[in-house]
Scaffold this motif. Sequence first.
Motif: not given
Length: 406
Positions: A136-139, A88-97, A120-121, A113-115
């Motif tokens: 590439s990004r962290i929350v 689908l070419d989405i712009d990013g996935v947000i992952i914890s594990d 808990n960074i 990938v966004t964490i």
Amino acid sequence: MLKPELVLPAGNLEKLKTALMFGADAVYLGGKNFSLRAHADNFSLHELDEGLKFAREINKKVYVTVNIYAHNKDLEKLPTYFEYLQYLDIDGVIISDPGVLRLAKKYAPKIPVTISTQANITNYESAQLYKELGASRIVLARELNIKEIKQIKQKVDIELEVFVHGAMCVSYSGRCLLSHFMTNRSANLGSCAHPCRYSYRVVEEKRPEEYYPIEEDDRGSYILNSKDLCLVEYVPNLIEAGVNSFKVEGRMKSPLYVATVANVYAEAINKYLNNKCAYTDQEVSYWINELQTVATRPFTNGFIEGESENIQDIKKGKEVPRTAFCGVVIGYDLNTKRIQIQQRANFGLEENIEILTPEGKTIPLIISKLYDEEDNLIERARHPKQIVYIPYNEIIPNFSILRRVE
Ligand code: SF4
């Protein structure tokens, strides 16, 4: 100075469109599986495709949350899911594990990938580790203050996302077992039952039937109940600290909430980028007042200035919506000069209505005439999703929201 992204929650397709039309640069949403909001509507693959097309047409982005803490049984379907998201070419996935991250890198290596904040960074070594693992990004964790955020940005070349608005957990970021313990619904698998919002009593072991009140006031005590985060006045500090993305919590909230919050934060970001000076008190109080018109608990600035005692709402400030979501503008008839509206809540003649437009205008409106689809004059729009018409001399853009001031 780079414009930070404003990322809003999209619990369903309507909220996705509302958020993007009202000023969000991107939305985050969950599929039917693997996301930490099992009780939001969430998106089927078909809806995801439609949402993505809508976002692409207006040059905006869609991130997909795959942020459960997976058990072995969850892993089986993830490769196909990641392959489809990449297709689908989405712009990013947000992952914890970390295990899910590994699968994402293997089966969807092109998706950034966004964490998730669930990881808990709280320091630059963790940030560096996730960079090395391919994020590439962290929350960042919500427990950081502005100096810590700035330091992480200076030490690690990775995009930072910070929560600026919405509900908070009493536990340390999302590490909470309360819901699983009390209701067998795991917050870490997307099913939190919010027991931190319950009212609690004291019971003495030998008198199990006797519940002793703990009274903060006559409504009881809500010792675990967090206030809601609101950092609108800190937008300039966060931009100066190098934050790349401002995130709003609330995939379960209404389109009115999404529209209001997107509007306010988009305006605050643009104002600072254009003027490069601190906000006036009037600007801040206008924004906070606007944010309080949608259902919310009392606000806190969280940890942004360091440890704070102003975080728990022990008196359980009631969620009082001061505006109600009445309908959405879906057209304007040039011949009859009438706004076409799809109803969302019962509203009618002589009520104190406002129209909130995607450009951020608020137009007061007292309805003196209301028509149904057969051109009959009616007093109220009572039926779910009923189409009604209100005479108005100017064109009102689609996606504008009708709200009743209570
Ligand atoms: S119970 Fe409350 S603190 Fe725990 S995860 Fe749910 S919302 Fe957060």
